[in-house]
Design a protein around this motif. Structure first.
Motif, PDB file in Angstrom:
ATOM      1  N   TYR A  55       0.790  -1.228   0.000  1.00 50.14           N
ATOM      2  CA  TYR A  55       0.000   0.000   0.000  1.00 50.14           C
ATOM      3  C   TYR A  55       0.826   1.284   0.000  1.00 50.14           C
ATOM      4  O   TYR A  55       0.363   2.307  -0.456  1.00 50.14           O
ATOM      5  N   PHE A  70     -16.990  -3.030  -8.582  1.00 53.31           N
ATOM      6  CA  PHE A  70     -15.961  -2.880  -7.558  1.00 53.31           C
ATOM      7  C   PHE A  70     -14.946  -3.989  -7.749  1.00 53.31           C
ATOM      8  O   PHE A  70     -15.103  -5.075  -7.220  1.00 53.31           O
ATOM      9  N   THR A  71     -13.950  -3.692  -8.555  1.00 49.61           N
ATOM     10  CA  THR A  71     -13.023  -4.768  -8.873  1.00 49.61           C
ATOM     11  C   THR A  71     -11.816  -4.770  -7.947  1.00 49.61           C
ATOM     12  O   THR A  71     -11.236  -5.802  -7.697  1.00 49.61           O
ATOM     13  N   ASN A  72     -11.436  -3.609  -7.446  1.00 42.68           N
ATOM     14  CA  ASN A  72     -10.262  -3.576  -6.569  1.00 42.68           C
ATOM     15  C   ASN A  72     -10.719  -3.212  -5.170  1.00 42.68           C
ATOM     16  O   ASN A  72     -10.798  -2.052  -4.815  1.00 42.68           O
ATOM     17  N   ILE A  73     -11.048  -4.211  -4.388  1.00 43.95           N
ATOM     18  CA  ILE A  73     -11.617  -3.874  -3.092  1.00 43.95           C
ATOM     19  C   ILE A  73     -10.670  -4.214  -1.952  1.00 43.95           C
ATOM     20  O   ILE A  73     -11.084  -4.341  -0.822  1.00 43.95           O
ATOM     21  N   GLU A  74      -9.385  -4.341  -2.252  1.00 44.19           N
ATOM     22  CA  GLU A  74      -8.485  -4.771  -1.177  1.00 44.19           C
ATOM     23  C   GLU A  74      -8.400  -3.751  -0.049  1.00 44.19           C
ATOM     24  O   GLU A  74      -8.147  -4.117   1.094  1.00 44.19           O
ATOM     25  N   THR A  75      -8.634  -2.481  -0.366  1.00 37.30           N
ATOM     26  CA  THR A  75      -8.540  -1.484   0.700  1.00 37.30           C
ATOM     27  C   THR A  75      -9.596  -1.716   1.769  1.00 37.30           C
ATOM     28  O   THR A  75      -9.363  -1.459   2.942  1.00 37.30           O
ATOM     29  N   PHE A  76     -10.740  -2.237   1.359  1.00 38.63           N
ATOM     30  CA  PHE A  76     -11.784  -2.553   2.333  1.00 38.63           C
ATOM     31  C   PHE A  76     -11.268  -3.561   3.353  1.00 38.63           C
ATOM     32  O   PHE A  76     -11.406  -3.377   4.564  1.00 38.63           O
ATOM     33  N   MET A 100      -8.187  -4.232   3.862  1.00 44.40           N
ATOM     34  CA  MET A 100      -6.997  -3.683   4.495  1.00 44.40           C
ATOM     35  C   MET A 100      -7.367  -2.910   5.749  1.00 44.40           C
ATOM     36  O   MET A 100      -6.655  -2.958   6.752  1.00 44.40           O
ATOM     37  N   VAL A 101      -8.498  -2.218   5.717  1.00 46.32           N
ATOM     38  CA  VAL A 101      -8.922  -1.436   6.875  1.00 46.32           C
ATOM     39  C   VAL A 101      -9.029  -2.322   8.100  1.00 46.32           C
ATOM     40  O   VAL A 101      -8.465  -2.018   9.160  1.00 46.32           O
ATOM     41  N   GLN A 116      -6.610  -8.881  -3.185  1.00 40.92           N
ATOM     42  CA  GLN A 116      -6.453  -8.182  -4.456  1.00 40.92           C
ATOM     43  C   GLN A 116      -7.179  -8.892  -5.571  1.00 40.92           C
ATOM     44  O   GLN A 116      -7.536  -8.290  -6.568  1.00 40.92           O
ATOM     45  N   PHE A 117      -7.389 -10.176  -5.372  1.00 37.04           N
ATOM     46  CA  PHE A 117      -7.964 -10.983  -6.432  1.00 37.04           C
ATOM     47  C   PHE A 117      -9.484 -10.865  -6.459  1.00 37.04           C
ATOM     48  O   PHE A 117     -10.080 -10.775  -7.523  1.00 37.04           O
ATOM     49  N   ASP A 124      -2.951 -11.348  -1.467  1.00 37.48           N
ATOM     50  CA  ASP A 124      -3.197 -11.751  -2.845  1.00 37.48           C
ATOM     51  C   ASP A 124      -4.662 -12.098  -3.040  1.00 37.48           C
ATOM     52  O   ASP A 124      -5.246 -11.813  -4.079  1.00 37.48           O
TER      53      ASP A 124
END
Lengths: 363, 415, 497
Positions: free
Chosen positions: A113, A264-270, A272-273, A256-257, A253
């Motif tokens: 990040y 909503f294709t990139n939801i890793e931040t959700f 990550m929180v 991110q996948f 991974d």
């Protein structure tokens, strides 16, 4: 009513889950997979089984010697000097582990990040927050863990549900991975991934009732085991054995996948929180328990001021490895292997001495 | 206290104006939607093409902007990430790859050994997701990206999203994300299918069926020149062959890890061979793949049973299949046979030519091995699959005829 | 005489405590006149008359502005002039008559709207209750309005307020205990509690805190709140402030303590938890499902108002990959002509919103709508058209501002607005990493707070037996327990089944 000890089994459960449950997101999976390939998801069970008898034995001893925490128990069984020495070993081993663990934690944050930020800055921020959080005391840490636990676990559950479409369960075959013997020996050697259970016993007398501690810790331990095994299973079945070896952070991974529909294709931040939240809490609990043990060994009853120096020694230890790969595959791997016997043996040693002294019959 | 407040205030101002290491304003970044990979002129170098979305197109705020919807640039370099840096010699903003939807690889590069090198380095950066789809283009990837000119969906990410989703639902292209590519390539068994596409027209051969094409062959008038059809077969990270839409559909039906929603297809009319019958093929259950394996001889027997339903959409020959029991039986038999034959053909090709399977069947053999060394010694690709005895069965569970009981009798109408 | 000399020399207008009255009524009358600056003090009235029953001179003193002149005429002056009898208490027909033996009492009596009399030959003075303080009539609750539920609000009169509370709880155990505060001008404070429910520790604690206030005047509960709270520097409130008597009654029934004072159209409730600030009385008046829907929306509002701007800053500045491509391109396009960094944009709009809000409260009523329109127009439309800010920021700031009104409690509202700015700055520092860190610290800080010994997040953490009314509430019939973190007495409020 205003009794100081307000923590109950539920807070204990939350703390165990926060402290150990984070293992499913860090590099432990990769560490396992290096050795045993696609059978690594059974290894936590083996590690757990290795640690469990010792842990139960320790709980039994704590119950026998009522109103004693870990260090007091060590001292009352082994005598002051030997007890302190053993306690110090436990402290040092865990302290090194937390140093490396936190390094691995900030490596994840940085690589995924904040690629441009220096390690030291992230480390410094992490430890500042951990220090300020830990200063609030054991009770507040318990409350915070308890309230955040549902959110963290629900986010993980959402991840599990979203990834289900990618799971191909046949990938767990060949069932013994790189070979039964390797799986068994590595599983046994890595028993120390559950070593945090032992640290928690320093808080044995700090809950409302000691029964709360036992219930919370045991339920927590089994829940954590289930959780870790489940997620390792997901990693195996999503990534397959050849890829999992190469991926350093399987959890990220996955995040991110997965995607939530086409929009909503990139939801890793959700994810990550909640991962960050859990990470902060984990290190808060970790640092607090270590400082507590340290304080107990050196008879410092007001140990909270020690949080600051210990936090920053952690930073120093964490900065020793040159890069994350060395940190993982060399330092952490070796340390975990060396530490396991300590944790497996010391409760048995305690029990043996206690038995020899006849303490166990009296009560 | 007063001094303390001052320091805090200055500190806050400082943060506001400069920001920290990773802070980046949105308008200072360029968003890459598609990446093209080509062979470079020199050995070991590659040419990277970035299709960058123009934010001003399609947003109501800057109506009247004459700018193009996307900017496509090409640059030579070693790997993707450093290429983005070099590209900044003529692109004004920082290039970010987080929004990448597709990676287009030219057939030329895909057939070379270098392909694995460049795609491996792509997976190292967290910016490129495992969900990115892989497209193999017949021409150079840079040409593909430049020629591709969607008429309706101006924004490139929308185009790829809609186009690929729909084509995948019909089964004429495979699911081909990077995740699957690495799974199969690193697993060292099975074949990976990538999407095949082109913007160049090839000679059209009218095969009579609707899906025996590869991209470029489909007779088309009007619309975007880009066609997505068929798949590129990768073995061990190298392209070995192209298969057409029909074969891709077969792969999709036989592979339980692939999803396909609807399949409208035609089958030869068994009674009036001049015509073809159109039907909606649907597969409610996963194919049953039964493997028996003999350890001593390292020989596998694979029997595949696919149960499916069919809804007849059109019978141009106007033969009464709906109510005539006998005809229906013939039709059932013929369709099952037709599917089995086509499948067997494909299996034969893969056993003899490819030396591996595009169906991800190695999953089913794994359980016969105790550990990975034994499994790798067994060698699915080289030893087990090419020699396996494979039996395919299609079972038509239900045959529906839509809402019409029967077609009007042509002779009566003409009368 | 030394006493008199002393007081004359220093010309002190507040006599030392317990300075007893003279034997001579005339002397007393002179002293009172001096103490109250008779002559200069316009509404301080002194009157002399000859009583009919003993034919002696009588001196009357009162403040004309705070007494009911009819009562004085009818129940004090008329009987004195006309009735025959043995003693003062026989003659005077007023409902309440007290004996006065020192100056302190005399002064207090006059200040509290009583009339006092001195009679020649009588050692004591007498005070008679004739007060009539002016106050507003009982009005509708304006800051905590509800659609379903009682509309009455407290008004600025202590006795009216007490009446409003007693109307809600007709329990003989409902105690209204009077104490007074203020070194110089004393005000009465009334602690209201149900005697067999209240937590004695908390009650003792509050009483001590009130007793220990050493300040000249405390006029109302708003000031009292700040004098008795434990952490004046904390950003979280620790005392609930409400203008609704029904709300106060609901808390009293669970063992809480209510503080009432003159001059305040509200009361203080303590101890409190986070949930008490979060709740609204209407949640309980509407049905179970409806009430919980409101709670859900309010919780969403709480989340949005504290977090949305910060999340926007974090996502746009640090995690742009998270934003869906269409939105990302839209924001990017909008931002291309904006001259500020994104965080500045957000701060400008948030501060502008706070300005409108502050202005909205202070603006004289007739101007209100005009200013509202101008503010919205200038800040929204014009700023966007001039490319000073991007339209998405207007949306974000509007959502965050609007959601803040979902938090009806005045005190928590401030906490929320302050934390919003803290979060925005945190998000601008290291994105989600610092935002989550700061959130966790603030959260842990809140969890460590105690309001009069009660943890802020009780009964969730630590866990207590309670009516289960936290984020969501239970069906009314399933609420069996009183909150045991407040009270230990009679904890079961409903029979099981």
């Amino acid at each position: 009513m205003h009794d100081k000890k307000t923590l109950k089994a539920s807070e204990m459960f939350a703390m165990v889950t926060m402290l150990v449950g984070m293992k499913l997101t860090d590099t432990t999976a990769t560490l396992y997979a290096q050795k045993s390939q696609n059978a690594f998801w059974v290894m936590p069970i083996i590690s757990f089984l290795v640690i469990l008898p010792s842990f139960l034995l320790l709980l039994f001893l704590l119950k026998k010697y009522q109103d004693k925490n870990l260090v007091e128990l060590l001292e009352s069984i082994l005598g002051s000097v030997m007890g302190k020495l053993l306690g110090f070993f436990i402290f040092i081993s865990s302290f090194l582990l937390i140093g490396l663990d936190s390094r691995s934690h900030i490596e994840q944050i940085k690589l995924l990040y904040f690629p441009a930020s220096p390690n030291t800055v992230i480390f410094f921020l992490l430890l500042c927050i951990v220090f300020l959080g830990a200063k609030k005391g054991f009770e507040v840490i318990g409350f915070a863990s308890k309230i955040s636990l549902p959110f963290v676990k629900i986010s993980v559950l959402i991840l599990a549900i979203l990834i289900m479409g990618e799971v191909v369960w046949q990938r767990i075959f060949p069932i013994f991975g790189s070979g039964l013997t390797i799986v068994l020996t590595e599983g046994v050697l890595k028993g120390s991934i559950f070593s945090e259970f032992f640290l928690l016993t320093i808080a044995y007398t700090s809950l409302r009732k000691t029964a709360d501690f036992r219930i919370g810790a045991l339920f927590g331990a089994f829940f954590v085991l289930f959780e870790i095994v489940f997620f390792f299973f997901v990693y195996t079945t999503v990534f397959d054995y050849n890829s999992i070896e190469k991926i350093s952070f399987p959890f990220h991974d996955l995040t991110q996948f997965v995607s939530l529909g086409d929009y909503f294709t990139n939801i890793e931040t959700f994810f990550m929180v909640f991962w960050l939240l859990a990470g902060f809490l984990r290190f808060i609990i970790y640092i607090y328990l270590l400082t507590w043990i340290f304080g107990a060994i050196f008879n410092i009853s007001e140990f909270e001021p020690l949080l600051l120096p210990l936090s920053f020694i952690t930073l120093v230890i964490g900065m020793i490895p040159d890069n994350s790969v060395v940190n993982e595959t060399v330092y952490r791997d070796t340390l975990l292997n060396y530490v396991t016997p300590l944790y497996v043996i010391f409760p048995i040693l305690l029990w043996g001495v206690a038995l020899a002294r006849g303490d166990l019959k009296k009560q | 206290m007063k001094n303390f407040c001052k320091i805090i205030f200055i500190f806050i101002l400082f943060i506001l104006l400069t920001g920290c290491y990773d802070k980046a304003e949105l308008e200072q970044q360029s968003y890459v939607i598609a990446i093209g990979l080509d062979k470079g002129e020199k050995e070991g170098t590659f040419s990277f093409t970035f299709q960058i979305a123009n934010p001003e197109v399609g947003s109501t705020l800057s109506a009247g902007s004459d700018e193009e919807a996307e900017e496509t640039i090409s640059i030579t370099g070693n790997d993707i990430v450093t290429a983005t840096n070099t590209a900044n010699s003529f692109v004004t903003k920082r290039i970010v790859l987080d929004q990448t939807k597709v990676i287009v690889v030219s057939e030329e590069l895909a057939r070379s050994e270098d392909f694995l090198r460049v795609i491996q380095s792509a997976s190292r950066t967290p910016q490129i997701r495992r969900g990115v789809e892989m497209i193999v283009s017949k021409e150079k990837a840079s040409d593909f990206l430049n020629n591709n000119d969607p008429k309706m969906e101006q924004r490139p990410h929308k185009y790829y999203q809609y186009m690929l989703n729909r084509a995948k639902q019909t089964g004429i292209i495979p699911e081909a994300d990077l995740h699957r590519f690495f799974q199969i390539t690193e697993g060292d068994a099975d074949l990976f299918l990538a999407i095949y596409a082109t913007t160049e027209k090839a000679e059209t051969e009218d095969t009579g069926t609707e899906d025996e094409y590869i991209a470029g062959q489909i007779p088309q008038e009007g619309g975007n020149v880009t066609q997505f059809m068929g798949s590129a077969v990768f073995k061990e990270g190298m392209l070995i062959d192209i298969i057409d839409g029909q074969e891709t559909r077969i792969c999709n039906t036989l592979d339980k890890t692939m999803g396909m929603e609807e399949l409208l297809s035609t089958y030869p009319d068994p009674i009036a061979p001049k015509y073809r019958i159109s039907a909606d093929y649907s597969q409610k259950e996963e194919p049953v793949i039964d493997v028996s394996y003999n350890k001593k001889t390292n020989h596998a027997k694979i029997s595949v049973t696919v149960s499916f339903n069919l809804e007849i959409l059109a019978i141009p020959s106007m033969i009464d299949y709906a109510q005539n029991e006998k005809n229906q039986k013939i039709l059932r038999k013929s369709i099952e046979k037709n599917l089995e034959n086509k499948t067997k053909e494909l299996i034969q090709i893969s056993q003899e030519e490819y030396g591996s399977d595009p169906f991800y069947w190695s999953l089913y053999i794994r359980k016969f091995f105790k550990d990975i060394p034994a499994y790798e010694k067994g060698d699915w690709n080289k030893k087990i699959f090419p020699n396996a005895e494979i039996d395919v069965n299609f079972v038509l569970k239900r045959l529906d005829f839509g809402k019409m009981l029967n077609d009007s009798n042509l002779n009566d109408v003409r009368d | 005489m030394a006493r008199l000399l002393h007081s004359q020399k220093s010309n002190k207008k507040t006599p030392a405590k317990k300075e007893t009255l003279y034997k001579d009524a005339k002397q007393n009358a002179e002293e009172i006149k001096r103490l109250f600056s008779h002559g200069t003090n316009e509404d301080f009235i002194s009157r002399e008359l000859i009583a009919a029953f003993n034919k002696k001179k009588v001196y009357l003193f009162f403040y004309s502005s705070i007494v009911n002149s009819n009562s004085i005429e009818e129940f004090v002056i008329k009987p004195l002039l006309e009735e025959e009898g043995e003693s003062v208490s026989d003659v005077i027909t007023n409902k309440d008559i007290t004996q006065i033996s020192d100056y302190q009492q005399a002064i207090e009596n006059i200040n509290n709207g009583k009339v006092i009399i001195f009679i020649d030959g009588d050692d004591n003075g007498y005070g008679m209750e004739v007060s009539q303080f002016q106050h507003r009539a009982i009005g509708k609750a304006e800051n905590e309005s509800v659609i379903k539920g009682p509309k009455e609000a407290f008004t600025e009169s202590l006795y009216v307020n007490m009446s409003l509370v007693r109307k809600q709880i007709r329990d003989k155990q409902l105690i209204t205990e009077l104490t007074s505060i203020g070194e110089r001008a004393k005000q009465s404070v009334i602690l209201v509690y149900v005697d067999d429910l209240v937590n004695d520790e908390v009650l003792e604690n509050v009483k001590n805190r009130i007793k220990n206030i050493e300040i000249d005047t405390v006029r109302n509960v708003e000031l009292l709140e700040q004098l008795i709270e434990e952490r004046p520097n904390s950003i979280f409130p620790s005392i609930l402030y409400t203008e609704r008597p029904d709300n106060a009654a609901a808390y009293l029934e669970n063992g809480y303590i209510v503080i009432l004072m003159d001059n305040s159209a509200a009361c203080l409730i303590l101890p409190v938890t986070f949930w008490d600030f979060f709740h609204n009385p209407e949640d309980r008046y509407t049905r179970y499902i409806f009430g919980n829907l409101t709670r859900l929306i309010r919780f969403l509002g709480l989340f949005l108002t504290t977090m949305i701007s910060a999340i926007y800053v974090a996502l746009a500045n640090f995690h742009s990959e998270m934003i869906p491509p269409d939105l990302l391109l839209a924001i990017t396009a909008a931002r291309e002509r904006v001259p500020f960094p994104l965080i500045m944009e957000i701060l400008i709009m948030e501060i502008a919103f706070e300005l409108i809000r502050e202005a909205g409260i202070r603006i004289p009523n007739p101007l209100g709508p005009t200013i509202g329109i101008v503010g919205a127009l200038i800040l929204g439309q014009a700023a966007v058209e001039a490319n000073v800010i991007s339209p998405i920021i207007v949306i974000v700031a509007a959502i965050s501002g609007l959601s803040s009104f979902a938090i009806s409690d005045v005190s928590l509202n401030y906490s929320v607005r302050i934390s919003r700015f803290i979060f925005i700055l945190a998000a601008g520092f290291m994105g989600m990493f610092s935002l989550i860190g700061v959130f966790l610290l603030l959260f842990m800080y809140a969890a460590s707070l105690k309001s009069f010994g009660i943890p802020f997040f009780a009964p969730v953490a630590p866990n207590y037996k309670s009516q289960g009314d936290t984020l969501f509430r239970k069906v009314l019939r399933a609420e069996i327990w009183r909150p045991t973190y407040v009270t230990q007495k009679d904890i079961q409020k409903k029979k099981k089944n």
